[in-house]
Scaffold this active site. Structure first.
Site, short mmCIF file in Angstrom:
data_model
loop_
_atom_site.label_atom_id
_atom_site.label_comp_id
_atom_site.label_asym_id
_atom_site.label_seq_id
_atom_site.Cartn_x
_atom_site.Cartn_y
_atom_site.Cartn_z
N ARG A 216 38.24 57.99 48.65
CA ARG A 216 38.94 58.49 47.44
C ARG A 216 40.33 58.96 47.85
O ARG A 216 41.30 58.72 47.16
CB ARG A 216 38.15 59.61 46.80
CG ARG A 216 37.05 59.15 45.85
CD ARG A 216 36.09 58.15 46.48
NE ARG A 216 35.00 57.75 45.62
CZ ARG A 216 33.79 58.32 45.58
NH1 ARG A 216 33.50 59.32 46.41
NH2 ARG A 216 32.87 57.88 44.75
N TRP B 24 33.53 65.35 49.16
CA TRP B 24 34.02 64.22 48.37
C TRP B 24 35.44 64.55 47.94
O TRP B 24 35.73 65.69 47.56
CB TRP B 24 33.12 64.00 47.15
CG TRP B 24 31.70 63.71 47.54
CD1 TRP B 24 30.65 64.58 47.50
CD2 TRP B 24 31.19 62.49 48.09
NE1 TRP B 24 29.52 63.96 47.97
CE2 TRP B 24 29.81 62.68 48.34
CE3 TRP B 24 31.76 61.25 48.39
CZ2 TRP B 24 28.99 61.68 48.87
CZ3 TRP B 24 30.94 60.26 48.92
CH2 TRP B 24 29.58 60.47 49.15
N THR B 25 36.31 63.54 47.99
CA THR B 25 37.74 63.89 47.93
C THR B 25 38.47 63.38 46.68
O THR B 25 39.69 63.21 46.72
CB THR B 25 38.46 63.40 49.20
OG1 THR B 25 38.27 61.98 49.30
CG2 THR B 25 37.91 64.08 50.44
N GLU B 26 37.75 63.18 45.57
CA GLU B 26 38.45 62.78 44.35
C GLU B 26 39.62 63.74 44.06
O GLU B 26 40.71 63.32 43.69
CB GLU B 26 37.50 62.81 43.14
CG GLU B 26 36.49 61.68 43.10
CD GLU B 26 35.17 62.05 43.76
OE1 GLU B 26 35.15 62.95 44.64
OE2 GLU B 26 34.15 61.42 43.41
N ASP C 136 34.22 52.73 49.58
CA ASP C 136 33.83 53.12 48.22
C ASP C 136 34.66 52.31 47.24
O ASP C 136 35.43 51.43 47.64
CB ASP C 136 34.01 54.64 48.01
CG ASP C 136 32.94 55.23 47.11
OD1 ASP C 136 32.84 54.77 45.95
OD2 ASP C 136 32.18 56.11 47.55
N ASP D 2 23.33 55.18 46.85
CA ASP D 2 23.36 56.03 45.65
C ASP D 2 24.05 55.33 44.48
O ASP D 2 24.80 54.38 44.67
CB ASP D 2 24.10 57.35 45.94
CG ASP D 2 25.54 57.10 46.35
OD1 ASP D 2 25.78 56.15 47.13
OD2 ASP D 2 26.43 57.84 45.90
N GLU D 3 23.77 55.83 43.29
CA GLU D 3 24.52 55.51 42.08
C GLU D 3 24.82 54.02 41.93
O GLU D 3 25.97 53.62 41.81
CB GLU D 3 25.83 56.33 42.06
CG GLU D 3 25.56 57.82 42.06
CD GLU D 3 26.83 58.66 42.04
OE1 GLU D 3 26.83 59.69 41.37
OE2 GLU D 3 27.82 58.30 42.71
N HIS E 290 29.01 51.35 44.57
CA HIS E 290 30.29 51.86 45.10
C HIS E 290 30.97 50.79 45.95
O HIS E 290 31.42 51.06 47.07
CB HIS E 290 30.06 53.15 45.90
CG HIS E 290 29.72 54.33 45.02
ND1 HIS E 290 30.62 54.90 44.16
CD2 HIS E 290 28.57 55.03 44.86
CE1 HIS E 290 30.05 55.91 43.51
NE2 HIS E 290 28.80 56.00 43.92
N TYR F 162 27.66 70.94 48.41
CA TYR F 162 28.80 70.13 47.98
C TYR F 162 30.06 70.99 48.01
O TYR F 162 30.30 71.81 47.12
CB TYR F 162 28.54 69.51 46.60
CG TYR F 162 27.90 68.13 46.73
CD1 TYR F 162 26.88 67.91 47.64
CD2 TYR F 162 28.35 67.04 45.98
CE1 TYR F 162 26.31 66.66 47.80
CE2 TYR F 162 27.78 65.78 46.13
CZ TYR F 162 26.76 65.60 47.04
OH TYR F 162 26.20 64.35 47.20
N PHE F 163 30.84 70.79 49.04
CA PHE F 163 32.02 71.63 49.22
C PHE F 163 33.20 71.14 48.37
O PHE F 163 34.30 71.67 48.48
CB PHE F 163 32.40 71.72 50.70
CG PHE F 163 31.46 72.60 51.52
CD1 PHE F 163 30.35 73.20 50.95
CD2 PHE F 163 31.71 72.82 52.87
CE1 PHE F 163 29.49 74.01 51.70
CE2 PHE F 163 30.87 73.62 53.63
CZ PHE F 163 29.76 74.22 53.05
N ASP F 164 32.96 70.11 47.53
CA ASP F 164 33.99 69.78 46.54
C ASP F 164 33.85 70.67 45.30
O ASP F 164 34.74 70.70 44.46
CB ASP F 164 33.95 68.28 46.14
CG ASP F 164 32.58 67.81 45.68
OD1 ASP F 164 31.56 68.50 45.93
OD2 ASP F 164 32.53 66.71 45.08
C1 ACM Z 1 26.71 61.23 46.05
O1 ACM Z 1 27.21 62.35 45.92
N1 ACM Z 1 26.92 60.30 45.15
C2 ACM Z 1 25.86 60.92 47.18
#
Ligand code: ACM
Ligand code: ZN
Length: 754
Positions: free
Chosen positions: A163, A467-469, A192, A326-327, A263, A418-420
């Site tokens: 991201r 996660w770096t969005e 991703d 995932d997803e 992804h 989740y540190f985001d």
């Molecule tokens: C994830 O946060 N989609 C693994």
């Protein structure tokens, strides 16, 4: 000599002075002499290494001393005098690598490791015995006797480099952050939808094409526009080798993640044959989950992925290869003849089974090369691959289910790991949402109560994910991990039951000084003022309450005014504006501001006909008249009332007949998160609060301020005492939208009457 006299004076006067140490993660056992004394480390200190392979630890210590204290130590086998750090091995037989013993006394420093990791961790502890900040040339090290070993074998941090892209220098720094916290797994998220970041020689377009996007959304999803900036980057195979070596020298294992089957937009853009529709595709400029994924029918997909994994496994010696999982929407697979043919041939019952087939086929390949796969907990759906390790992110249930099936598990549940997520309720930049403050991370327990002792052995440890969005630069990345990473290190290292939040809080003050020494950015949310808005007794405004956990005197002011007053209790707010509260601690000023929007409804008595969902209860009806808007979006869900499939009806008592001309309903609209505006809003009035007359029904409204705004309903001026606002939930989500067929959410945060 002065020091000696001072020590003697202490002994003579009988003063017992125990100096607290500030080691994070807290060692298993620390003994200190009754009377404080110190050994002094200086440029004349010699290192005597009595085993082989100790260069990594010695180099680390010397690099650290050189960077922060501006001297290095000589390594010798024939030391003169007692000014010595001795490093050695001793058998400790801890089942998890990394046990060590460290003693500091008048003979100097002695570090013995059960193995190389143990020695390295002993060095890390020695570093944390040094004074902070690093100005002195003679560094006192308190006498102590430490025995230490880790609780979990998997102590990890993840970094999403798709991201946003992070430089090789920053990756090294990140690895050093792990090292000082005695962590040993770096999960490197390399591919991703928004960018493919690892050079694959056989498929150069993965990075030439897939490594770049032509813009990025601005602000929180869905964004207020696109910056149109060509953005990207990738790591060459030489750089990857450099990182793997850098980490290995710090006893950190780098686990690469190559995402599949979802992804995958960056890969599909580079090689459209990999998708079900064959494209064209584009590297994504926004966040979320995308329907185009690797085609699970074509053998060419598997051949491609095996080629990629061949190069990946050649670069990373890691036992584990993370394959994502995932997803992955099944939309394309349902329509793709090749995917459907594969399902028919294999008699697979649905697309979940097809995903399971996909993952198992890849697992077989990875296993054939002597490696193992890790996957996100979705890999449980449709049947788990026989040897897979599960990374549990959608809460802990996936991890519990996997452990019960005798699979190994790494815990990364969103609420704690989740540190985001925001760590302050007053973040001043956009985060993905959620609220995961420091103390919550600290109190995380990776082994769920519901597991048996035998099943619990499958919990290898835990990891925080970054996660770096919304993390576009290094400084923000540092801000998001610190100090939460320090808290997590105790979760992963300290024996169960021996963690102490009070002791951690005490050490934090020194830890903040260490961050300053390292020149890293960190969140000061620990000092945050707690704020709340309360109803006033006389319905004549609202009360703003502020509090700090340090018992410090607080002050308050209104922005734009010069007067400041000592806080003496909840402050009555009767007009719009920005209020500010603050206090000082440890030479820093901690402040909080709150914007109040006062109108005729503010602080008035309000009743809700039906309660909101227990997941988004706010402060009940008061939330709608507390003078506060959800101006920071989903980051402050406490400011919102959420109604799932239900209408919202509120009656506000203006206390006496008043002229009104507008009612403005503040809402959240985010269809991707199943949050829809109401079907219509109806306003009714009453003089007695019993009989209501509809005044205006509005189904053609425009949201003010884009997606996350308000609906205003205008009237010609009239008089009323009671105002009823009815917001009609739009019901089931229409086809073609995210969450189609499910009940929609209605979110509101304020009713304004003017
Ligand atoms: C994830 O946060 N989609 C693994
Ligand atoms: Zn397909």
């Amino acid at each position: 000599m002065k020091q000696l006299l001072f020590s003697i004076a202490l002994i003579l006067s009988g003063v017992v002075q125990s100096q607290s140490l500030n080691i994070i993660p807290e060692p298993v056992s620390v003994k200190q002499p009754r009377i404080a004394a110190s050994y002094y480390l200086n440029a004349g200190t010699q290192i005597v290494a009595l085993g082989s392979g100790l260069e990594n630890s010695i180099n680390y210590l010397n690099d650290y001393l050189n960077r922060f204290y501006h001297f290095k130590l000589k390594v010798t086998n024939s030391p003169t005098g007692n000014n010595v750090i001795r490093i050695n091995f001793e058998r400790m037989d801890n089942p998890i690598a990394g046990a060590y013993r460290l003693s500091v006394d008048d003979k100097g420093v002695y570090i013995a490791g059960d193995n190389l990791e143990g020695v390295f961790y002993g060095i890390q502890t020695l570093i944390q015995l040094l004074p902070v900040p690093g100005v002195a040339y003679r560094l006192p090290v308190s006498y102590c006797e430490i025995t230490d070993y880790p609780r979990f074998s998997y102590r990890g941090m993840h970094l999403d480099c798709s991201r946003h892209f992070f430089s090789i220098d920053f990756i090294k720094q990140y690895i050093d952050f792990l090292a000082v916290h005695k962590m040993n797994k770096f999960h490197w998220h390399l591919t991703d939808d928004q960018g493919w970041r690892i050079e694959i020689k056989k498929y150069p377009k993965l990075t030439q094409v897939g490594g770049w996007r032509d813009g990025t959304i601005i602000g929180r999803y869905p964004g207020t526009g696109n910056d149109s900036i060509h953005y990207g980057g990738f790591y060459t195979q030489d750089q990857v080798k450099e990182i793997v070596k850098y980490a290995a020298d710090r006893y950190i294992n780098v686990i690469p993640e190559i995402e599949m089957p979802g992804h995958a937009m960056a890969a599909l853009t580079a090689y459209p044959f990999l998708g079900c529709t064959k494209g064209p595709y584009s590297v994504q400029q926004t966040w979320g989950v995308f329907d185009d994924v690797f085609c699970a029918g074509n053998d060419s997909t598997y051949n491609f992925l095996q080629d990629v994994l061949d190069e990946v496994m050649a670069l990373f010696p890691s036992k584990y290869i993370h394959i994502g999982g995932d997803e992955c929407p099944k939309t394309r697979w349902k329509k793709c003849p090749v995917c459907q043919k594969r399902m028919n041939n294999l008699k697979l019952k649905d697309e979940h089974a097809l995903q399971s087939y996909f993952v198992q086929r890849i697992e077989k390949y990875v296993n054939s090369k002597g490696r193992s796969i890790i996957g996100w907990d979705e890999i449980l759906e449709g049947g788990l691959a026989p040897n897979a390790t599960v990374m549990s992110w959608r809460g802990e249930q996936g991890g519990i289910d996997a452990a019960r099936q005798n699979h190994d598990v790494i815990m990364t549940p969103g609420d704690w790991c989740y540190f985001d997520h925001s760590q302050s309720q007053n973040e001043d930049s956009v985060t993905i949402g959620g609220y995961t403050p420091l103390e919550k991370v600290y109190n995380y327990e990776p082994i769920p109560d519901s597991l048996t002792t035998e099943q619990a052995t499958h919990i290898l440890g835990a990891q925080a994910n970054l996660w770096t969005e919304y993390i576009g630069n290094e400084s923000k990345a540092e801000y998001m991990i610190f100090p939460r990473m320090s808290a997590l290190s105790e979760v992963l290292w300290c024996p169960k039951g021996s963690r102490s939040w009070e002791n951690f809080e005490r050490k934090l003050i020194t830890q903040f000084k260490r961050y300053d020494l390292w020149k890293v950015n960190y969140s000061k949310a620990y000092f945050d003022l707690k704020t709340s808005v309360l109803p006033s007794k006389n319905f004549d405004g609202v009360l703003w309450k502020i509090d700090n956990k340090f018992n410090k005197k607080m002050y308050m002011k209104f922005m734009g005014s010069d007067s400041i007053w000592g806080y003496a209790g909840p402050q009555l707010i009767q007009k719009s504006g920005v209020a500010m509260g603050y206090f000082t601690i440890d030479n820093r000023t901690v402040e909080v501001t709150q914007v109040f929007h006062v109108n005729k409804a503010t602080g008035k008595k309000i009743t809700l006909t039906a309660d909101p969902s227990p997941s988004y209860p706010g402060d009940g009806g008061f939330t709608l008249v507390n003078g506060i808007w959800n101006e920071k979006g989903m980051a402050r869900s406490s400011e919102l009332l959420g109604f799932l499939g239900k209408d919202c009806e509120a009656v506000i008592d203006l206390e006496r007949p008043q002229y009104i001309s507008t009612v403005t309903v503040h809402l959240l609209k985010d269809m991707n998160s199943w949050i829809w505006p109401p079907k219509y809003i109806e306003v009714s009035t009453s003089t007695d609060g019993v009989t209501f007359t509809p005044v205006k029904k509005s189904d053609e409204f425009k949201l003010i301020n884009g997606s996350n705004g308000a609906i205003k309903i205008n009237f010609s001026l009239f008089t009323t005492r009671y105002v009823k606002v009815f917001m009609k939930n739009p019901g089931k989500i229409p086809q073609g939208n995210p969450g189609a067929g499910y009940e929609s959410w209605l979110f509101t945060d304020e009713i304004e009457i003017n």
